[in-house]
Design a protein around this motif. Structure first.
Motif, PDB file in Angstrom:
ATOM      1  N   GLN A 293      -6.947   8.411 -10.860  1.00  0.00           N
ATOM      2  CA  GLN A 293      -6.138   7.277 -10.408  1.00  0.00           C
ATOM      3  C   GLN A 293      -5.126   7.709  -9.346  1.00  0.00           C
ATOM      4  OE1 GLN A 293      -4.471   5.950 -14.108  1.00  0.00           O
ATOM      5  NE2 GLN A 293      -6.337   4.881 -14.767  1.00  0.00           N
ATOM      6  N   LEU A 294      -4.533   8.868  -9.551  1.00  0.00           N
ATOM      7  CA  LEU A 294      -3.527   9.369  -8.609  1.00  0.00           C
ATOM      8  C   LEU A 294      -4.147   9.696  -7.260  1.00  0.00           C
ATOM      9  CD1 LEU A 294      -0.492   9.939  -8.702  1.00  0.00           C
ATOM     10  CD2 LEU A 294      -1.021  12.290  -9.341  1.00  0.00           C
ATOM     11  N   ILE A 295      -5.307  10.340  -7.270  1.00  0.00           N
ATOM     12  CA  ILE A 295      -5.970  10.716  -6.017  1.00  0.00           C
ATOM     13  C   ILE A 295      -6.426   9.473  -5.258  1.00  0.00           C
ATOM     14  CG2 ILE A 295      -7.931  11.943  -5.023  1.00  0.00           C
ATOM     15  CD1 ILE A 295      -7.806  13.799  -7.517  1.00  0.00           C
ATOM     16  N   ARG A 296      -6.963   8.492  -5.965  1.00  0.00           N
ATOM     17  CA  ARG A 296      -7.409   7.262  -5.310  1.00  0.00           C
ATOM     18  C   ARG A 296      -6.250   6.544  -4.624  1.00  0.00           C
ATOM     19  NH1 ARG A 296     -11.639   4.563  -9.692  1.00  0.00           N
ATOM     20  NH2 ARG A 296     -13.516   5.681  -8.972  1.00  0.00           N
ATOM     21  N   ALA A 297      -5.113   6.485  -5.297  1.00  0.00           N
ATOM     22  CA  ALA A 297      -3.954   5.807  -4.714  1.00  0.00           C
ATOM     23  C   ALA A 297      -3.483   6.518  -3.450  1.00  0.00           C
ATOM     24  CB  ALA A 297      -2.819   5.750  -5.739  1.00  0.00           C
ATOM     25  N   GLN A 298      -3.475   7.855  -3.471  1.00  0.00           N
ATOM     26  CA  GLN A 298      -3.024   8.597  -2.285  1.00  0.00           C
ATOM     27  C   GLN A 298      -4.057   8.521  -1.164  1.00  0.00           C
ATOM     28  OE1 GLN A 298       0.122   9.249  -2.682  1.00  0.00           O
ATOM     29  NE2 GLN A 298      -0.349   8.563  -4.769  1.00  0.00           N
ATOM     30  N   TYR A 299      -5.334   8.418  -1.533  1.00  0.00           N
ATOM     31  CA  TYR A 299      -6.371   8.288  -0.508  1.00  0.00           C
ATOM     32  C   TYR A 299      -6.257   6.947   0.213  1.00  0.00           C
ATOM     33  CZ  TYR A 299     -10.980   8.154   1.673  1.00  0.00           C
ATOM     34  OH  TYR A 299     -12.007   8.065   2.586  1.00  0.00           O
ATOM     35  N   GLN A 300      -5.968   5.883  -0.520  1.00  0.00           N
ATOM     36  CA  GLN A 300      -5.765   4.577   0.113  1.00  0.00           C
ATOM     37  C   GLN A 300      -4.584   4.621   1.077  1.00  0.00           C
ATOM     38  OE1 GLN A 300      -5.334   1.829  -3.136  1.00  0.00           O
ATOM     39  NE2 GLN A 300      -7.511   1.914  -3.716  1.00  0.00           N
ATOM     40  N   PHE A 301      -3.506   5.277   0.653  1.00  0.00           N
ATOM     41  CA  PHE A 301      -2.346   5.426   1.548  1.00  0.00           C
ATOM     42  C   PHE A 301      -2.706   6.264   2.759  1.00  0.00           C
ATOM     43  CE2 PHE A 301       1.202   8.129   2.879  1.00  0.00           C
ATOM     44  CZ  PHE A 301       2.128   7.166   3.247  1.00  0.00           C
ATOM     45  N   ALA A 302      -3.455   7.345   2.549  1.00  0.00           N
ATOM     46  CA  ALA A 302      -3.816   8.229   3.658  1.00  0.00           C
ATOM     47  C   ALA A 302      -4.700   7.526   4.680  1.00  0.00           C
ATOM     48  CB  ALA A 302      -4.523   9.480   3.122  1.00  0.00           C
ATOM     49  N   MET A 303      -5.625   6.695   4.219  1.00  0.00           N
ATOM     50  CA  MET A 303      -6.518   5.996   5.146  1.00  0.00           C
ATOM     51  C   MET A 303      -5.768   4.965   5.975  1.00  0.00           C
ATOM     52  SD  MET A 303      -9.403   7.410   4.988  1.00  0.00           S
ATOM     53  CE  MET A 303     -10.359   6.204   5.920  1.00  0.00           C
ATOM     54  N   LYS A 304      -4.708   4.388   5.419  1.00  0.00           N
ATOM     55  CA  LYS A 304      -3.905   3.439   6.191  1.00  0.00           C
ATOM     56  C   LYS A 304      -3.098   4.136   7.291  1.00  0.00           C
ATOM     57  CE  LYS A 304      -3.258   0.041   2.468  1.00  0.00           C
ATOM     58  NZ  LYS A 304      -2.256  -0.618   1.580  1.00  0.00           N
TER      59      LYS A 304
END
Length: 217
Positions: free
Chosen positions: A174-185
């Motif tokens: 869950q933590l990695i997915r949330a940071q990946y969404q932020f990183a892609m933005k």
């Protein structure tokens, strides 16, 4: 009727405030044909800055100029001050902020080195993985204090590694997915963050495969 403030700088450029600029007359006073009564003040730039701030913020002052003195256009003509002024209070605040930032960067470097060492040992010892996670949380607190969202995201990814080493795979996912969404933005700003997410995600997948293999055996 609105009071218009005009600031004429060193290069005779005119800056109008309060409404669209109008053409002032060269005379002081209000004539019968509707010309504007102008009050012209020649001030040094420092004093004019205080005047302008008060005029823009204090409605009572503007009303007094209009009602009591009939002023419709206040013309501030600037000239260089005789000597510069130093804002010592602001300089001290700025120096303290810069020094604090330097110290925080120094602390972050030490924490990153220390956290990396414990993270490496965390592959074999769970206690070291827990310590690495605590260090990542300390880095996250510093990132929150600095207000740097990219630093916060990296600290959360470091913490996810500790979670993976301790077997908390769902929380790490869950933590990695949330940071990946932020990183892609914000991938144009920080491509390294995207690569970190992808690399740690591969590590997470490997741990899931290892867990499935142990369950089958």
């Amino acid at each position: 009727m609105t009071l218009i403030v005009c600031v004429c700088d060193y290069w005779q450029r005119r800056h109008f405030y309060d409404q669209s600029p109008i053409q002032p007359t060269s005379k002081t006073g209000t004539s019968q044909n509707g010309s504007v009564r102008r009050l012209r003040l020649q001030l040094d730039a420092i004093t004019a800055n205080y005047w302008l701030r008060e005029l823009l913020q204090q409605e009572v002052l503007r009303r007094r100029l209009q009602c009591d003195h009939g002023v419709q256009l206040l013309w501030l003509s600037l000239h260089p001050p005789e000597c510069g002024t130093i804002d010592y209070k602001w300089a001290d605040m700025l120096a303290h902020t810069i020094w604090e930032h330097i110290e925080v960067e120094h602390l972050m470097s030490w924490l990153s080195t220390l956290g990396g060492g414990f993270s490496a040992l965390g592959e074999q010892f769970e206690r070291c993985a827990q310590t690495a996670g605590k260090i990542s949380l300390q880095q996250l607190n510093i990132g929150l204090r600095l207000g740097d969202p990219f630093l916060q995201a990296r600290c959360k990814l470091y913490y996810s590694i500790s979670l993976i080493q301790r077997g908390h795979l769902r929380h790490a996912k869950q933590l990695i997915r949330a940071q990946y969404q932020f990183a892609m933005k914000h991938k144009e700003h920080d491509q390294r963050l995207v690569r970190m997410c992808l690399g740690i995600w591969l590590r997470l997948r490997f741990e899931y495969e290892e867990r499935r293999g142990r369950q089958l055996n």
